[in-house]
Design a protein around this motif. Structure first.
Motif, PDB file in Angstrom:
ATOM      1  N   ALA A  40       0.822  -1.209   0.000  1.00 27.68           N
ATOM      2  CA  ALA A  40       0.000   0.000   0.000  1.00 27.68           C
ATOM      3  C   ALA A  40       0.856   1.260   0.000  1.00 27.68           C
ATOM      4  O   ALA A  40       0.567   2.237  -0.687  1.00 27.68           O
ATOM      5  N   VAL A  41       1.955   1.240   0.792  1.00 29.81           N
ATOM      6  CA  VAL A  41       2.844   2.401   0.846  1.00 29.81           C
ATOM      7  C   VAL A  41       3.497   2.642  -0.502  1.00 29.81           C
ATOM      8  O   VAL A  41       3.591   3.774  -0.991  1.00 29.81           O
ATOM      9  N   VAL A  42       3.947   1.575  -1.130  1.00 29.40           N
ATOM     10  CA  VAL A  42       4.593   1.711  -2.439  1.00 29.40           C
ATOM     11  C   VAL A  42       3.624   2.269  -3.471  1.00 29.40           C
ATOM     12  O   VAL A  42       3.958   3.158  -4.268  1.00 29.40           O
ATOM     13  N   LEU A  43       2.403   1.764  -3.469  1.00 26.85           N
ATOM     14  CA  LEU A  43       1.415   2.263  -4.418  1.00 26.85           C
ATOM     15  C   LEU A  43       1.088   3.738  -4.172  1.00 26.85           C
ATOM     16  O   LEU A  43       0.904   4.524  -5.103  1.00 26.85           O
ATOM     17  N   GLY A  44       1.003   4.130  -2.871  1.00 29.72           N
ATOM     18  CA  GLY A  44       0.726   5.530  -2.548  1.00 29.72           C
ATOM     19  C   GLY A  44       1.838   6.447  -3.017  1.00 29.72           C
ATOM     20  O   GLY A  44       1.602   7.514  -3.590  1.00 29.72           O
ATOM     21  N   LEU A  45       3.094   6.057  -2.767  1.00 26.64           N
ATOM     22  CA  LEU A  45       4.225   6.870  -3.221  1.00 26.64           C
ATOM     23  C   LEU A  45       4.263   6.964  -4.738  1.00 26.64           C
ATOM     24  O   LEU A  45       4.585   8.019  -5.302  1.00 26.64           O
ATOM     25  N   GLY A  47       1.693   6.851  -6.769  1.00 28.52           N
ATOM     26  CA  GLY A  47       0.640   7.768  -7.210  1.00 28.52           C
ATOM     27  C   GLY A  47       1.017   9.218  -6.973  1.00 28.52           C
ATOM     28  O   GLY A  47       0.801  10.089  -7.812  1.00 28.52           O
ATOM     29  N   TRP A  48       1.604   9.519  -5.798  1.00 23.97           N
ATOM     30  CA  TRP A  48       2.020  10.894  -5.489  1.00 23.97           C
ATOM     31  C   TRP A  48       3.085  11.368  -6.460  1.00 23.97           C
ATOM     32  O   TRP A  48       3.081  12.502  -6.930  1.00 23.97           O
ATOM     33  N   GLY A  49       4.047  10.459  -6.765  1.00 23.70           N
ATOM     34  CA  GLY A  49       5.088  10.821  -7.713  1.00 23.70           C
ATOM     35  C   GLY A  49       4.528  11.110  -9.092  1.00 23.70           C
ATOM     36  O   GLY A  49       4.981  12.018  -9.800  1.00 23.70           O
ATOM     37  N   THR A  50       3.510  10.358  -9.491  1.00 20.81           N
ATOM     38  CA  THR A  50       2.880  10.592 -10.797  1.00 20.81           C
ATOM     39  C   THR A  50       2.238  11.973 -10.862  1.00 20.81           C
ATOM     40  O   THR A  50       2.364  12.698 -11.854  1.00 20.81           O
ATOM     41  N   VAL A  51       1.556  12.375  -9.768  1.00 20.19           N
ATOM     42  CA  VAL A  51       0.923  13.701  -9.737  1.00 20.19           C
ATOM     43  C   VAL A  51       1.973  14.800  -9.833  1.00 20.19           C
ATOM     44  O   VAL A  51       1.804  15.801 -10.542  1.00 20.19           O
ATOM     45  N   GLN A  52       3.105  14.627  -9.121  1.00 20.26           N
ATOM     46  CA  GLN A  52       4.152  15.640  -9.164  1.00 20.26           C
ATOM     47  C   GLN A  52       4.748  15.764 -10.561  1.00 20.26           C
ATOM     48  O   GLN A  52       5.057  16.864 -11.032  1.00 20.26           O
ATOM     49  N   LEU A  53       4.930  14.652 -11.232  1.00 18.89           N
ATOM     50  CA  LEU A  53       5.470  14.690 -12.586  1.00 18.89           C
ATOM     51  C   LEU A  53       4.513  15.419 -13.537  1.00 18.89           C
ATOM     52  O   LEU A  53       4.928  16.181 -14.412  1.00 18.89           O
ATOM     53  N   VAL A  54       3.213  15.170 -13.357  1.00 16.68           N
ATOM     54  CA  VAL A  54       2.228  15.868 -14.190  1.00 16.68           C
ATOM     55  C   VAL A  54       2.302  17.374 -13.966  1.00 16.68           C
ATOM     56  O   VAL A  54       2.247  18.183 -14.904  1.00 16.68           O
ATOM     57  N   ASP A  55       2.451  17.804 -12.692  1.00 15.58           N
ATOM     58  CA  ASP A  55       2.548  19.230 -12.388  1.00 15.58           C
ATOM     59  C   ASP A  55       3.792  19.838 -13.010  1.00 15.58           C
ATOM     60  O   ASP A  55       3.776  20.968 -13.507  1.00 15.58           O
ATOM     61  N   VAL A  56       4.913  19.117 -12.954  1.00 17.95           N
ATOM     62  CA  VAL A  56       6.167  19.656 -13.486  1.00 17.95           C
ATOM     63  C   VAL A  56       6.070  19.873 -14.986  1.00 17.95           C
ATOM     64  O   VAL A  56       6.447  20.915 -15.534  1.00 17.95           O
ATOM     65  N   PHE A  57       5.554  18.888 -15.701  1.00 20.60           N
ATOM     66  CA  PHE A  57       5.515  18.998 -17.159  1.00 20.60           C
ATOM     67  C   PHE A  57       4.389  19.896 -17.648  1.00 20.60           C
ATOM     68  O   PHE A  57       4.462  20.449 -18.739  1.00 20.60           O
ATOM     69  N   SER A  58       3.324  20.034 -16.865  1.00 17.97           N
ATOM     70  CA  SER A  58       2.232  20.926 -17.282  1.00 17.97           C
ATOM     71  C   SER A  58       2.513  22.367 -16.922  1.00 17.97           C
ATOM     72  O   SER A  58       1.936  23.283 -17.481  1.00 17.97           O
ATOM     73  N   GLY A  59       3.404  22.621 -15.927  1.00 22.56           N
ATOM     74  CA  GLY A  59       3.748  23.991 -15.536  1.00 22.56           C
ATOM     75  C   GLY A  59       2.715  24.664 -14.687  1.00 22.56           C
ATOM     76  O   GLY A  59       2.749  25.863 -14.461  1.00 22.56           O
ATOM     77  N   GLU A  60       1.718  23.957 -14.172  1.00 21.49           N
ATOM     78  CA  GLU A  60       0.665  24.541 -13.347  1.00 21.49           C
ATOM     79  C   GLU A  60       0.285  23.572 -12.257  1.00 21.49           C
ATOM     80  O   GLU A  60      -0.031  22.416 -12.535  1.00 21.49           O
TER      81      GLU A  60
END
Length: 240
Positions: A40-45, A47-60
């Motif tokens: 569960a911890v691995v899956l949560g991390l 998912g969080w990492g995926t959201v951060q990557l989306v924010d970085v590449f989208s610029g918002e």
């Protein structure tokens, strides 16, 4: 120990199954719980990492994108909308006193007010146009300190600048096409706003702020008589 347990196993293995007997280790529940928690911890991390990557590449940031629909729906005012509201009452581009031509008219029965006031405005940097008695529409009909008249465009420009020189003056727009503005002195006129306070008001306007409330106007010129309690029926000649 069961009779079916092979010798030497010491109970570590047991016979299970229905068709063919076979041996396996006893289940360890603690290991199962730990394995589930780690998964569960691995899956949560992940998912969080995926959201951060989306924010970085989208610029918002995601929070900004989520809040944008609320602003569009009118839930709250954005900073640009607040600035726009302030801009409607406090324009940035204001004319300088030297760019404003003021016609000074006396609507009171007291003589000499228009000439004295025009001279003082000229010392403060304003251009002076016509000086004389007020027209019939305003003669002895202005109860306040004065009326500022100009084109509708001057309401947020030249008349605001001129208004810093006379506390309590009412600004009105008319149908004129020229850039000149009129200052009609009323029955309550006792003098212009003290120059120091008028300069503070001008500085506040230039900064886009609300000018401070002026105090009582300066003393009336010595050549001016005190205000009469009631306006006479006829205008005295050469009262300018």
């Amino acid at each position: 120990m069961s009779m079916l347990t092979p010798p030497g196993m010491g109970g570590k293995y047991r016979i299970t199954g229905h068709r063919f007997p076979h041996m396996r280790r006893a289940r360890n529940r603690r290991r199962i719980v730990l394995a589930g928690t780690a998964t569960a911890v691995v899956l949560g991390l992940a998912g969080w990492g995926t959201v951060q990557l989306v924010d970085v590449f989208s610029g918002e940031p995601t929070t900004t994108r989520a809040a944008a629909p609320a602003k569009r729906n009118g839930d709250c005012k954005s900073g640009s909308e607040a600035a726009g509201a302030a801009g409607r009452t406090l324009p940035r581009d204001l004319p300088r006193p030297g760019d404003i031509t003021v016609n000074v008219y006396n609507a009171t029965p007291r003589g000499g007010l228009a000439k004295i006031t025009a001279d003082e405005l000229e010392r403060r940097g304003f251009r002076i146009g016509k000086v004389g008695n007020a027209q019939e529409d305003y003669d002895k009909k202005v109860n306040g300190t004065g009326v500022l008249l100009g084109s509708r465009d001057s309401l947020e420009g030249a008349l605001r600048v001129l208004g810093t020189q006379l506390a309590g003056a009412e600004a009105k727009g008319d149908q004129r096409e020229g850039q000149d503005v009129d200052l009609v002195l009323g029955a309550a006129y006792q003098g212009l706003t003290p120059q120091e306070e008028a300069e503070k008001g001008l500085a506040a306007l230039e900064r886009g702020e609300v000018p401070p409330s002026p105090s009582a106007p300066s003393q009336a010129p010595s050549s001016a008589a005190p205000a009469a309690p009631a306006a006479p029926k006829a205008s005295p000649p050469a009262k300018c």
